[in-house]
Design an enzyme around this catalytic site. Structure first.
Site, mmCIF file in Angstrom:
data_model
loop_
_atom_site.group_PDB
_atom_site.id
_atom_site.type_symbol
_atom_site.label_atom_id
_atom_site.label_comp_id
_atom_site.label_asym_id
_atom_site.label_seq_id
_atom_site.Cartn_x
_atom_site.Cartn_y
_atom_site.Cartn_z
ATOM 1 N N LYS A 169 60.985 -5.283 63.247
ATOM 2 C CA LYS A 169 59.904 -4.290 63.194
ATOM 3 C C LYS A 169 58.542 -4.945 63.453
ATOM 4 C CE LYS A 169 57.630 -0.522 62.301
ATOM 5 N NZ LYS A 169 57.574 0.569 63.290
HETATM 6 P P1 NDP Z 1 50.450 6.280 54.560
HETATM 7 O O1 NDP Z 1 49.251 5.439 54.402
HETATM 8 O O2 NDP Z 1 50.339 7.633 55.181
HETATM 9 O O3 NDP Z 1 51.163 6.506 53.125
HETATM 10 C C1 NDP Z 1 51.372 5.430 52.262
HETATM 11 C C2 NDP Z 1 52.251 5.870 51.115
HETATM 12 O O4 NDP Z 1 52.339 4.789 50.173
HETATM 13 C C3 NDP Z 1 51.707 7.064 50.343
HETATM 14 O O5 NDP Z 1 52.782 7.768 49.771
HETATM 15 C C4 NDP Z 1 50.877 6.370 49.258
HETATM 16 O O6 NDP Z 1 50.677 7.169 48.108
HETATM 17 C C5 NDP Z 1 51.795 5.230 48.923
HETATM 18 N N1 NDP Z 1 51.076 4.152 48.276
HETATM 19 C C6 NDP Z 1 49.966 3.507 48.691
HETATM 20 N N2 NDP Z 1 49.605 2.544 47.829
HETATM 21 C C7 NDP Z 1 50.513 2.602 46.803
HETATM 22 C C8 NDP Z 1 50.672 1.891 45.591
HETATM 23 N N3 NDP Z 1 49.827 0.887 45.260
HETATM 24 N N4 NDP Z 1 51.689 2.206 44.788
HETATM 25 C C9 NDP Z 1 52.546 3.209 45.117
HETATM 26 N N5 NDP Z 1 52.459 3.935 46.248
HETATM 27 C C10 NDP Z 1 51.445 3.622 47.077
HETATM 28 O O7 NDP Z 1 51.529 5.364 55.311
HETATM 29 P P2 NDP Z 1 52.728 5.827 56.266
HETATM 30 O O8 NDP Z 1 53.537 6.872 55.592
HETATM 31 O O9 NDP Z 1 52.195 6.059 57.628
HETATM 32 O O10 NDP Z 1 53.541 4.434 56.335
HETATM 33 C C11 NDP Z 1 54.453 4.021 55.333
HETATM 34 C C12 NDP Z 1 55.182 2.788 55.880
HETATM 35 O O11 NDP Z 1 55.874 3.169 57.075
HETATM 36 C C13 NDP Z 1 54.228 1.645 56.278
HETATM 37 O O12 NDP Z 1 54.816 0.412 56.010
HETATM 38 C C14 NDP Z 1 54.057 1.859 57.786
HETATM 39 O O13 NDP Z 1 53.696 0.647 58.437
HETATM 40 C C15 NDP Z 1 55.440 2.360 58.168
HETATM 41 N N6 NDP Z 1 55.498 3.156 59.389
HETATM 42 C C16 NDP Z 1 54.634 4.195 59.632
HETATM 43 C C17 NDP Z 1 54.721 4.927 60.814
HETATM 44 C C18 NDP Z 1 53.808 6.079 61.137
HETATM 45 O O14 NDP Z 1 53.857 6.581 62.289
HETATM 46 N N7 NDP Z 1 52.981 6.554 60.221
HETATM 47 C C19 NDP Z 1 55.719 4.593 61.841
HETATM 48 C C20 NDP Z 1 56.638 3.543 61.441
HETATM 49 C C21 NDP Z 1 56.488 2.845 60.285
HETATM 50 P P3 NDP Z 1 49.381 8.138 47.979
HETATM 51 O O15 NDP Z 1 49.841 9.464 48.514
HETATM 52 O O16 NDP Z 1 49.109 8.144 46.533
HETATM 53 O O17 NDP Z 1 48.268 7.513 48.776
#
Ligand code: NDP
Length: 293
Positions: A169
């Site tokens: 990845k």
């Molecule tokens: P977002 O920033 O949209 O969401 C992050 C998530 O993690 C939210 O649910 C957030 O909760 C939670 N979070 C953040 N900090 C903490 C913490 N300290 N403790 C617990 N939960 C936490 O990210 P994405 O959904 O876009 O990405 C998630 C993963 O997937 C990442 O590793 C990203 O690189 C990967 N990814 C993303 C893609 C995309 O197109 N978006 C594609 C492929 C991979 P809260 O709602 O409270 O902020």
């Protein structure tokens, strides 16, 4: 299977929707509780108060968090002790291979299985259930969780031992970063030369310089100036840094990819936490004094 889904962000939420359509027993948890409650109402599933509550009694616990650090923190905060022997943690975070190996070893000591299963294909791929899933772990553990992965993944590949999914990845995403940046520089030159970006992309997309960025990202986002926030630049910066560090650790000469990671950091700092990854071209536009598109 009883599935717990922890982390309902931009990609986690649509993945959880796909899981709900296939698995009868789903619990969801999110740090910001309102998001978990809204999704739980929509899907008619249970919103857990804590990661431990979601994981208790679950056979598969899916995590989709920003980095491996957040998974480590959840495990330390009570999730680990709630996991039952025989359960499998499936980490769909794009995380660090090294941290992932440490997490898997820690869970194995409690009889809990682990598969790293980062995904590619973006939010639309998650919505349509067409993600690519790159799995690291034992073949038998990957096979056990494959039915759950199939709810959001179309191409599911077992790439190697624990951590290998994260490594693949990281390499994929530093290539994405390089494609976005190099295409931005090239189109800046063409804009200065009087070639509209739409014309340049029409040619490039029928020629050997094309990429997912030129075919699927730039037409809407750069030419159309619509920058939907589907994948934060901050996360691409993190992925590029993971790949660059792995390349350095393995002593693989990688001048272009090291520079790519530095440029992602620079763009992330310049544009902030909420910018989408394709907005990195705005830095190139500012430097070049042109607007692409
Ligand atoms: P977002 O920033 O949209 O969401 C992050 C998530 O993690 C939210 O649910 C957030 O909760 C939670 N979070 C953040 N900090 C903490 C913490 N300290 N403790 C617990 N939960 C936490 O990210 P994405 O959904 O876009 O990405 C998630 C993963 O997937 C990442 O590793 C990203 O690189 C990967 N990814 C993303 C893609 C995309 O197109 N978006 C594609 C492929 C991979 P809260 O709602 O409270 O902020």
């Amino acid at each position: 299977m009883t599935v717990a889904f922890l982390g309902l962000g931009a990609i986690g939420a649509p993945m959880a929707r796909r899981v709900a359509a296939r698995e009868r027993e789903l619990r969801v948890w999110n740090r910001t509780r309102a998001r978990a409650e809204a999704l739980a109402r929509e899907l008619d599933v249970h919103a857990a108060d804590t990661p431990a509550d979601a994981a208790r009694g679950a056979t598969v616990v899916i995590t989709c968090l920003p980095t491996s650090n957040e998974l480590q923190a959840l495990l330390d905060g009570g999730l680990e002790s709630a996991l039952e022997p025989g359960a499998v943690v499936v980490d769909c975070t794009s995380g660090s291979p090294e941290a992932t190996r440490a997490i898997a070893a820690r869970l194995a000591a409690r009889g809990v299985g682990f598969v790293d299963a980062p995904v590619s294909g973006g939010v639309s791929g998650a919505e349509q259930g067409t993600l690519t899933v790159m799995c690291g772990g034992d073949a038998s553990t990957v096979d056990r969780v494959r039915p759950v992965l199939e709810s959001f993944g179309r191409k599911i590949v077992h790439v190697g031992p624990v951590g290998a999914g994260m490594a693949v990845k990281a390499v994929n995403n530093i290539l994405l970063a390089a494609h976005v940046w190099t295409l931005g520089e090239g189109l800046a030159l063409l804009a200065r030369s009087g070639v509209p970006a739409s014309t340049a992309l029409d040619v490039i997309n029928a020629s050997s310089g094309r990429s997912n960025s030129s075919q699927n990202l730039f037409p809407e986002r750069v030419v159309g100036r619509a920058f939907p926030r589907t994948f934060r630049l901050a996360l691409l910066d993190k992925d590029a840094a993971t790949a660059a560090a792995a390349l350095r650790d393995a002593r693989v000469p990688s001048p272009l990819l090291q520079l790519t990671a530095e440029l992602m950091r620079l763009a992330h700092v310049a544009l902030g936490e909420e910018a989408d990854h394709v907005e990195a071209v705005k830095v190139i536009e500012e430097w070049a004094g042109v607007r692409i598109g």
